[in-house]
Design a protein around this motif. Structure first.
Motif, mmCIF file in Angstrom:
data_model
loop_
_atom_site.group_PDB
_atom_site.id
_atom_site.type_symbol
_atom_site.label_atom_id
_atom_site.label_comp_id
_atom_site.label_asym_id
_atom_site.label_seq_id
_atom_site.Cartn_x
_atom_site.Cartn_y
_atom_site.Cartn_z
ATOM 1 N N PRO A 65 -22.554 -34.387 -40.383
ATOM 2 C CA PRO A 65 -22.387 -34.567 -41.831
ATOM 3 C C PRO A 65 -21.694 -35.888 -42.124
ATOM 4 O O PRO A 65 -20.905 -36.380 -41.314
ATOM 5 C CB PRO A 65 -21.509 -33.385 -42.234
ATOM 6 N N VAL A 66 -22.005 -36.472 -43.269
ATOM 7 C CA VAL A 66 -21.260 -37.625 -43.782
ATOM 8 C C VAL A 66 -20.643 -37.197 -45.102
ATOM 9 O O VAL A 66 -21.181 -36.337 -45.800
ATOM 10 C CB VAL A 66 -22.138 -38.893 -43.937
ATOM 11 N N ILE A 67 -19.500 -37.806 -45.430
ATOM 12 C CA ILE A 67 -18.746 -37.391 -46.612
ATOM 13 C C ILE A 67 -18.366 -38.611 -47.434
ATOM 14 O O ILE A 67 -17.885 -39.614 -46.885
ATOM 15 C CB ILE A 67 -17.458 -36.645 -46.206
ATOM 16 N N TRP A 68 -18.580 -38.510 -48.745
ATOM 17 C CA TRP A 68 -18.076 -39.525 -49.673
ATOM 18 C C TRP A 68 -17.610 -38.789 -50.928
ATOM 19 O O TRP A 68 -18.402 -38.101 -51.577
ATOM 20 C CB TRP A 68 -19.129 -40.557 -50.036
ATOM 21 N N GLY A 69 -16.352 -38.921 -51.226
ATOM 22 C CA GLY A 69 -15.818 -38.242 -52.406
ATOM 23 C C GLY A 69 -15.978 -36.749 -52.285
ATOM 24 O O GLY A 69 -15.540 -36.142 -51.309
ATOM 25 N N ASP A 70 -16.643 -36.147 -53.256
ATOM 26 C CA ASP A 70 -16.823 -34.696 -53.291
ATOM 27 C C ASP A 70 -18.160 -34.247 -52.717
ATOM 28 O O ASP A 70 -18.582 -33.112 -52.948
ATOM 29 C CB ASP A 70 -16.714 -34.185 -54.734
ATOM 30 N N GLN A 71 -18.857 -35.134 -51.984
ATOM 31 C CA GLN A 71 -20.166 -34.762 -51.459
ATOM 32 C C GLN A 71 -20.224 -34.855 -49.941
ATOM 33 O O GLN A 71 -19.640 -35.746 -49.337
ATOM 34 C CB GLN A 71 -21.251 -35.656 -52.049
ATOM 35 N N VAL A 72 -20.987 -33.917 -49.362
ATOM 36 C CA VAL A 72 -21.296 -33.889 -47.933
ATOM 37 C C VAL A 72 -22.816 -33.944 -47.833
ATOM 38 O O VAL A 72 -23.515 -33.220 -48.549
ATOM 39 C CB VAL A 72 -20.785 -32.586 -47.277
ATOM 40 N N TRP A 73 -23.339 -34.804 -46.948
ATOM 41 C CA TRP A 73 -24.789 -34.936 -46.787
ATOM 42 C C TRP A 73 -25.197 -34.713 -45.340
ATOM 43 O O TRP A 73 -24.504 -35.148 -44.421
ATOM 44 C CB TRP A 73 -25.257 -36.332 -47.227
ATOM 45 N N VAL A 74 -26.333 -34.029 -45.144
ATOM 46 C CA VAL A 74 -26.939 -33.815 -43.834
ATOM 47 C C VAL A 74 -28.448 -33.986 -43.980
ATOM 48 O O VAL A 74 -28.970 -34.048 -45.091
ATOM 49 C CB VAL A 74 -26.630 -32.410 -43.262
ATOM 50 N N THR A 75 -29.133 -34.022 -42.843
ATOM 51 C CA THR A 75 -30.589 -34.092 -42.863
ATOM 52 C C THR A 75 -31.173 -32.807 -42.291
ATOM 53 O O THR A 75 -30.516 -32.078 -41.555
ATOM 54 C CB THR A 75 -31.110 -35.298 -42.050
ATOM 55 N N ALA A 76 -32.429 -32.553 -42.613
ATOM 56 C CA ALA A 76 -33.162 -31.400 -42.094
ATOM 57 C C ALA A 76 -34.627 -31.790 -41.969
ATOM 58 O O ALA A 76 -35.090 -32.724 -42.637
ATOM 59 C CB ALA A 76 -33.010 -30.190 -43.017
ATOM 60 N N ALA A 77 -35.328 -31.092 -41.112
ATOM 61 C CA ALA A 77 -36.774 -31.293 -40.946
ATOM 62 C C ALA A 77 -37.392 -29.982 -40.502
ATOM 63 O O ALA A 77 -36.724 -29.136 -39.891
ATOM 64 C CB ALA A 77 -37.052 -32.379 -39.906
ATOM 65 N N THR A 78 -38.667 -29.811 -40.812
ATOM 66 C CA THR A 78 -39.356 -28.616 -40.335
ATOM 67 C C THR A 78 -39.432 -28.679 -38.811
ATOM 68 O O THR A 78 -39.373 -29.752 -38.208
ATOM 69 C CB THR A 78 -40.766 -28.508 -40.942
#
Length: 149
Positions: A65-78
């Motif tokens: 995960p990466v974090i900036w402020g109040d958000q966390v982002w990840v990736t996904a794929a089928t």
């Protein structure tokens, strides 16, 4: 369908950050060494100890995960690698804010069984997250609107 379960300890889910060091903008963090400055991570955790939230994410992914402020982002794929996604979550609650279908691939190459098509960790800065899926493409996403730029 397999689910990714994001589990972040209380150390990663502190209140809204005010310093750049509170962000985790890339793989291994702001200094590239995996260290969180001035942190006091828990020594023990389990399914319910020292966990603030858990959120099931569709399909598969191995990105950090990466974090900036109040958000966390990840990736996904089928699992078969034909669809690629970027998922943005609320840092405090784990609620999914954005679930963006980024790319389609007709004939993906095979990946090792111990890996997934969504292994690369995103990179984030204020207002933008960048997701990379190797030869299948790179995208820049507005973190507020979820628009692919």
């Amino acid at each position: 369908m397999r689910f990714i379960c994001i589990v972040l300890s209380i150390v990663c889910l502190t209140s809204t950050p005010t310093l750049a060091e509170d962000n985790w903008p890339e793989f291994r963090g702001p200094t590239g060494d995996g260290l969180a400055v001035d942190s006091h991570p828990p020594l023990n955790w389990s399914e319910d100890q020292n966990v603030v939230w858990k959120t099931a994410i569709h399909d598969r992914g191995w990105s950090s995960p990466v974090i900036w402020g109040d958000q966390v982002w990840v990736t996904a794929a089928t699992e078969e690698g034909k669809q690629y996604f970027a998922v943005g979550l609320d840092r405090k609650s784990g609620k999914i804010l954005h679930d963006i279908h980024v790319f389609d691939v007709d004939n993906p190459e095979k990946v090792p069984v111990e890996n997934t098509y969504a292994s690369p960790t995103p990179v984030i800065e204020e207002g933008r997250v960048y997701v990379h899926y190797g030869t299948y493409g790179t995208a820049c996403i507005d973190t507020n609107s979820g628009e692919i730029l």
